[in-house]
Design a protein around this motif. Structure first.
Motif, PDB file in Angstrom:
ATOM      1  N   GLN A 277      13.776  -4.283  10.505  1.00 51.02           N
ATOM      2  CA  GLN A 277      13.074  -4.629   9.256  1.00 51.02           C
ATOM      3  C   GLN A 277      12.000  -5.687   9.517  1.00 51.02           C
ATOM      4  O   GLN A 277      10.896  -5.608   8.968  1.00 51.02           O
ATOM      5  CB  GLN A 277      14.078  -5.142   8.223  1.00 51.02           C
ATOM      6  CG  GLN A 277      13.477  -5.586   6.909  1.00 51.02           C
ATOM      7  CD  GLN A 277      13.240  -4.434   5.942  1.00 51.02           C
ATOM      8  OE1 GLN A 277      13.393  -3.275   6.287  1.00 51.02           O
ATOM      9  NE2 GLN A 277      12.833  -4.765   4.741  1.00 51.02           N
ATOM     10  N   ARG A 278      12.328  -6.679  10.349  1.00 53.40           N
ATOM     11  CA  ARG A 278      11.357  -7.737  10.665  1.00 53.40           C
ATOM     12  C   ARG A 278      10.163  -7.174  11.436  1.00 53.40           C
ATOM     13  O   ARG A 278       9.017  -7.563  11.200  1.00 53.40           O
ATOM     14  CB  ARG A 278      12.020  -8.846  11.469  1.00 53.40           C
ATOM     15  CG  ARG A 278      13.318  -9.406  10.893  1.00 53.40           C
ATOM     16  CD  ARG A 278      13.168  -9.886   9.465  1.00 53.40           C
ATOM     17  NE  ARG A 278      14.443 -10.247   8.866  1.00 53.40           N
ATOM     18  CZ  ARG A 278      14.921 -11.492   8.811  1.00 53.40           C
ATOM     19  NH1 ARG A 278      14.222 -12.487   9.323  1.00 53.40           N
ATOM     20  NH2 ARG A 278      16.082 -11.738   8.246  1.00 53.40           N
ATOM     21  N   LEU A 279      10.427  -6.248  12.356  1.00 54.49           N
ATOM     22  CA  LEU A 279       9.341  -5.621  13.118  1.00 54.49           C
ATOM     23  C   LEU A 279       8.431  -4.821  12.192  1.00 54.49           C
ATOM     24  O   LEU A 279       7.198  -4.822  12.353  1.00 54.49           O
ATOM     25  CB  LEU A 279       9.916  -4.704  14.202  1.00 54.49           C
ATOM     26  CG  LEU A 279      10.694  -5.386  15.334  1.00 54.49           C
ATOM     27  CD1 LEU A 279      11.311  -4.338  16.241  1.00 54.49           C
ATOM     28  CD2 LEU A 279       9.778  -6.314  16.134  1.00 54.49           C
ATOM     29  N   ALA A 280       9.025  -4.139  11.221  1.00 55.42           N
ATOM     30  CA  ALA A 280       8.242  -3.363  10.256  1.00 55.42           C
ATOM     31  C   ALA A 280       7.332  -4.277   9.439  1.00 55.42           C
ATOM     32  O   ALA A 280       6.169  -3.942   9.166  1.00 55.42           O
ATOM     33  CB  ALA A 280       9.168  -2.584   9.328  1.00 55.42           C
ATOM     34  N   ALA A 281       7.852  -5.425   9.042  1.00 60.02           N
ATOM     35  CA  ALA A 281       7.059  -6.367   8.234  1.00 60.02           C
ATOM     36  C   ALA A 281       5.862  -6.894   9.021  1.00 60.02           C
ATOM     37  O   ALA A 281       4.756  -7.012   8.491  1.00 60.02           O
ATOM     38  CB  ALA A 281       7.943  -7.522   7.771  1.00 60.02           C
ATOM     39  N   ILE A 282       6.079  -7.208  10.308  1.00 60.70           N
ATOM     40  CA  ILE A 282       4.985  -7.688  11.157  1.00 60.70           C
ATOM     41  C   ILE A 282       3.914  -6.615  11.289  1.00 60.70           C
ATOM     42  O   ILE A 282       2.711  -6.880  11.176  1.00 60.70           O
ATOM     43  CB  ILE A 282       5.522  -8.092  12.543  1.00 60.70           C
ATOM     44  CG1 ILE A 282       6.388  -9.352  12.427  1.00 60.70           C
ATOM     45  CG2 ILE A 282       4.379  -8.315  13.525  1.00 60.70           C
ATOM     46  CD1 ILE A 282       7.123  -9.720  13.706  1.00 60.70           C
ATOM     47  N   ALA A 283       4.351  -5.376  11.528  1.00 60.32           N
ATOM     48  CA  ALA A 283       3.402  -4.276  11.675  1.00 60.32           C
ATOM     49  C   ALA A 283       2.609  -4.054  10.393  1.00 60.32           C
ATOM     50  O   ALA A 283       1.382  -3.853  10.430  1.00 60.32           O
ATOM     51  CB  ALA A 283       4.146  -2.995  12.062  1.00 60.32           C
ATOM     52  N   TYR A 284       3.287  -4.087   9.272  1.00 62.45           N
ATOM     53  CA  TYR A 284       2.626  -3.841   7.990  1.00 62.45           C
ATOM     54  C   TYR A 284       1.558  -4.897   7.712  1.00 62.45           C
ATOM     55  O   TYR A 284       0.455  -4.583   7.252  1.00 62.45           O
ATOM     56  CB  TYR A 284       3.654  -3.824   6.864  1.00 62.45           C
ATOM     57  CG  TYR A 284       3.075  -3.518   5.499  1.00 62.45           C
ATOM     58  CD1 TYR A 284       2.661  -2.224   5.186  1.00 62.45           C
ATOM     59  CD2 TYR A 284       2.928  -4.517   4.542  1.00 62.45           C
ATOM     60  CE1 TYR A 284       2.118  -1.932   3.937  1.00 62.45           C
ATOM     61  CE2 TYR A 284       2.392  -4.241   3.297  1.00 62.45           C
ATOM     62  CZ  TYR A 284       1.990  -2.941   2.998  1.00 62.45           C
ATOM     63  OH  TYR A 284       1.435  -2.666   1.773  1.00 62.45           O
ATOM     64  N   ARG A 285       1.869  -6.151   8.007  1.00 63.86           N
ATOM     65  CA  ARG A 285       0.887  -7.222   7.806  1.00 63.86           C
ATOM     66  C   ARG A 285      -0.356  -6.987   8.661  1.00 63.86           C
ATOM     67  O   ARG A 285      -1.483  -7.186   8.209  1.00 63.86           O
ATOM     68  CB  ARG A 285       1.497  -8.583   8.138  1.00 63.86           C
ATOM     69  CG  ARG A 285       2.452  -9.112   7.092  1.00 63.86           C
ATOM     70  CD  ARG A 285       2.693 -10.602   7.259  1.00 63.86           C
ATOM     71  NE  ARG A 285       3.295 -10.927   8.537  1.00 63.86           N
ATOM     72  CZ  ARG A 285       4.614 -10.969   8.749  1.00 63.86           C
ATOM     73  NH1 ARG A 285       5.459 -10.670   7.764  1.00 63.86           N
ATOM     74  NH2 ARG A 285       5.092 -11.297   9.928  1.00 63.86           N
ATOM     75  N   THR A 286      -0.146  -6.559   9.895  1.00 62.35           N
ATOM     76  CA  THR A 286      -1.276  -6.339  10.800  1.00 62.35           C
ATOM     77  C   THR A 286      -2.118  -5.147  10.358  1.00 62.35           C
ATOM     78  O   THR A 286      -3.349  -5.201  10.342  1.00 62.35           O
ATOM     79  CB  THR A 286      -0.773  -6.110  12.239  1.00 62.35           C
ATOM     80  OG1 THR A 286       0.041  -7.217  12.638  1.00 62.35           O
ATOM     81  CG2 THR A 286      -1.936  -5.974  13.206  1.00 62.35           C
ATOM     82  N   VAL A 287      -1.463  -4.060   9.992  1.00 63.57           N
ATOM     83  CA  VAL A 287      -2.179  -2.829   9.614  1.00 63.57           C
ATOM     84  C   VAL A 287      -2.954  -3.010   8.315  1.00 63.57           C
ATOM     85  O   VAL A 287      -4.065  -2.489   8.160  1.00 63.57           O
ATOM     86  CB  VAL A 287      -1.196  -1.653   9.505  1.00 63.57           C
ATOM     87  CG1 VAL A 287      -1.869  -0.429   8.891  1.00 63.57           C
ATOM     88  CG2 VAL A 287      -0.610  -1.314  10.870  1.00 63.57           C
ATOM     89  N   THR A 288      -2.397  -3.739   7.376  1.00 65.62           N
ATOM     90  CA  THR A 288      -3.033  -3.854   6.051  1.00 65.62           C
ATOM     91  C   THR A 288      -3.901  -5.091   5.888  1.00 65.62           C
ATOM     92  O   THR A 288      -4.518  -5.283   4.840  1.00 65.62           O
ATOM     93  CB  THR A 288      -1.962  -3.862   4.931  1.00 65.62           C
ATOM     94  OG1 THR A 288      -1.074  -4.989   5.139  1.00 65.62           O
ATOM     95  CG2 THR A 288      -1.163  -2.572   4.954  1.00 65.62           C
ATOM     96  N   SER A 289      -3.981  -5.907   6.924  1.00 72.29           N
ATOM     97  CA  SER A 289      -4.832  -7.099   6.849  1.00 72.29           C
ATOM     98  C   SER A 289      -6.297  -6.698   6.724  1.00 72.29           C
ATOM     99  O   SER A 289      -6.738  -5.712   7.312  1.00 72.29           O
ATOM    100  CB  SER A 289      -4.637  -7.953   8.096  1.00 72.29           C
ATOM    101  OG  SER A 289      -5.541  -9.038   8.117  1.00 72.29           O
ATOM    102  N   ARG A 290      -7.064  -7.482   5.974  1.00 71.67           N
ATOM    103  CA  ARG A 290      -8.485  -7.188   5.814  1.00 71.67           C
ATOM    104  C   ARG A 290      -9.242  -7.387   7.125  1.00 71.67           C
ATOM    105  O   ARG A 290     -10.269  -6.750   7.363  1.00 71.67           O
ATOM    106  CB  ARG A 290      -9.106  -8.082   4.723  1.00 71.67           C
ATOM    107  CG  ARG A 290      -8.618  -7.733   3.330  1.00 71.67           C
ATOM    108  CD  ARG A 290      -9.352  -8.549   2.282  1.00 71.67           C
ATOM    109  NE  ARG A 290      -8.904  -8.200   0.945  1.00 71.67           N
ATOM    110  CZ  ARG A 290      -9.357  -7.176   0.227  1.00 71.67           C
ATOM    111  NH1 ARG A 290     -10.314  -6.412   0.740  1.00 71.67           N
ATOM    112  NH2 ARG A 290      -8.901  -6.922  -0.972  1.00 71.67           N
ATOM    113  N   THR A 291      -8.759  -8.291   7.943  1.00 71.61           N
ATOM    114  CA  THR A 291      -9.386  -8.531   9.249  1.00 71.61           C
ATOM    115  C   THR A 291      -8.296  -8.468  10.325  1.00 71.61           C
ATOM    116  O   THR A 291      -7.131  -8.705  10.052  1.00 71.61           O
ATOM    117  CB  THR A 291     -10.052  -9.915   9.300  1.00 71.61           C
ATOM    118  OG1 THR A 291      -9.064 -10.927   8.987  1.00 71.61           O
ATOM    119  CG2 THR A 291     -11.187 -10.009   8.288  1.00 71.61           C
ATOM    120  N   PRO A 292      -8.673  -8.150  11.561  1.00 71.16           N
ATOM    121  CA  PRO A 292      -7.680  -8.090  12.640  1.00 71.16           C
ATOM    122  C   PRO A 292      -6.973  -9.408  12.834  1.00 71.16           C
ATOM    123  O   PRO A 292      -7.580 -10.469  12.631  1.00 71.16           O
ATOM    124  CB  PRO A 292      -8.529  -7.730  13.870  1.00 71.16           C
ATOM    125  CG  PRO A 292      -9.737  -7.074  13.324  1.00 71.16           C
ATOM    126  CD  PRO A 292     -10.007  -7.752  12.020  1.00 71.16           C
TER     127      PRO A 292
END
Length: 292
Positions: A277-292
């Motif tokens: 679950q924690r790995l999914a949250a990290i990935a989601y933040r990165t993918v949906t961030s407005r900037t890298p």
């Protein structure tokens, strides 16, 4: 008078176009011609809401030991899992029903960087809009430090994998997770007597072997593995940075201060469902961030 007004409006339009163009107001995305070729259309380089997801990597992405001992459990994979026990990246992006139909998991337990190109080739058959990558732990987790994958070969393997994907899918986005912090895993897991007994069966011996041994040789061995993981993460960041449709997590997975609650209680090495679950949250933040 009508002619002069039309002429004035046309002249004003030309001037405004020139000014806005000089100011860089056209955006930073791809430009493609509109129907008829009369005007450029700006398309964002990074889509924060991809409609399909394919995962490649190793046992972590397969959910190994998260549900039952010595078994894959892809339904709780951080990348493509559809179990109601967690919200995977695919579920967060697509919804649980759509994730079942539009996500695919080609990760393989035990895989190393040398295996990634073949996984990319398989993933490309579905033409996913996003490919997730998490690999590298098995390259460092060898019988001895001398058996670890060299940094040069690691780089070559990742470059080959990216080239394989790009040959088939030039515009598919790629999320790259950093290699987890194996030394923190050792420091956390060694507090559990059962975990140390399981490690003796041969789990990541380069880091976890002789878990209670704190002499100079053991310390040097663990530090050597840790530096190699850090070098792997540097490679992932550098290769990804060369591709405008690739995002590295900035070391977020490596830096995450996980506890034993995020580790499988079958082997005290792989992520538990909580860890996934924690790995999914990290990935989601990165993918949906407005900037890298």
């Amino acid at each position: 008078m009508r002619y002069r007004r039309r002429h004035s409006r046309a002249l004003l339009a030309v001037v405004l176009t020139a000014v806005l163009g000089a100011a860089g107001c056209g955006g930073s995305g791809d430009k493609s011609p509109a129907p008829g070729g009369t005007k450029a259309r700006t398309v964002p380089v990074w889509n924060r809401s991809p409609a399909s997801v394919a995962a490649v990597g190793d046992s972590i992405t397969r959910g190994f030991d998260a549900c039952t001992v010595l078994s894959d459990c892809p339904e709780v994979s951080w990348a493509t899992g559809t179990s109601t026990d967690l919200d995977s990246l695919a579920v967060r992006l697509l919804g649980r029903t759509e994730a079942t139909e539009s996500s695919w998991n080609y990760a393989v337990t035990g895989a190393r960087m040398r295996d990634l190109a073949d996984q990319m080739k398989q993933a490309a058959t579905h033409a996913p809009e996003l490919v997730t990558v998490m690999i590298g732990a098995n390259d460092a987790c060898r019988a001895t430090t001398s058996a670890m994958t060299s940094v040069t070969r690691f780089r070559a393997g990742f470059e080959e994998a990216m080239a394989t994907l790009r040959k088939a899918l030039p515009k598919t986005q790629v999320y790259v997770a950093s290699v987890p912090n194996l030394k923190r895993l050792w420091s956390q897991g060694r507090t559990n007597p059962l975990g140390k007994q399981v490690w003796k069966l041969g789990i990541c011996p380069s880091m976890l072997g002789d878990a209670d041994d704190l002499d100079t040789a053991a310390t040097v061995r663990r530090d050597t593995v840790q530096r190699r993981v850090e070098d792997y993460n540097k490679v992932l960041a550098e290769v990804c940075a060369k591709d405008r449709r690739c995002r590295f997590d900035g070391g977020a997975v490596f830096d995450y201060d996980f506890t034993t609650e995020q580790l499988s209680h079958w082997d005290w090495f792989h992520p538990s469902t909580d860890g996934q679950q924690r790995l999914a949250a990290i990935a989601y933040r990165t993918v949906t961030s407005r900037t890298p």
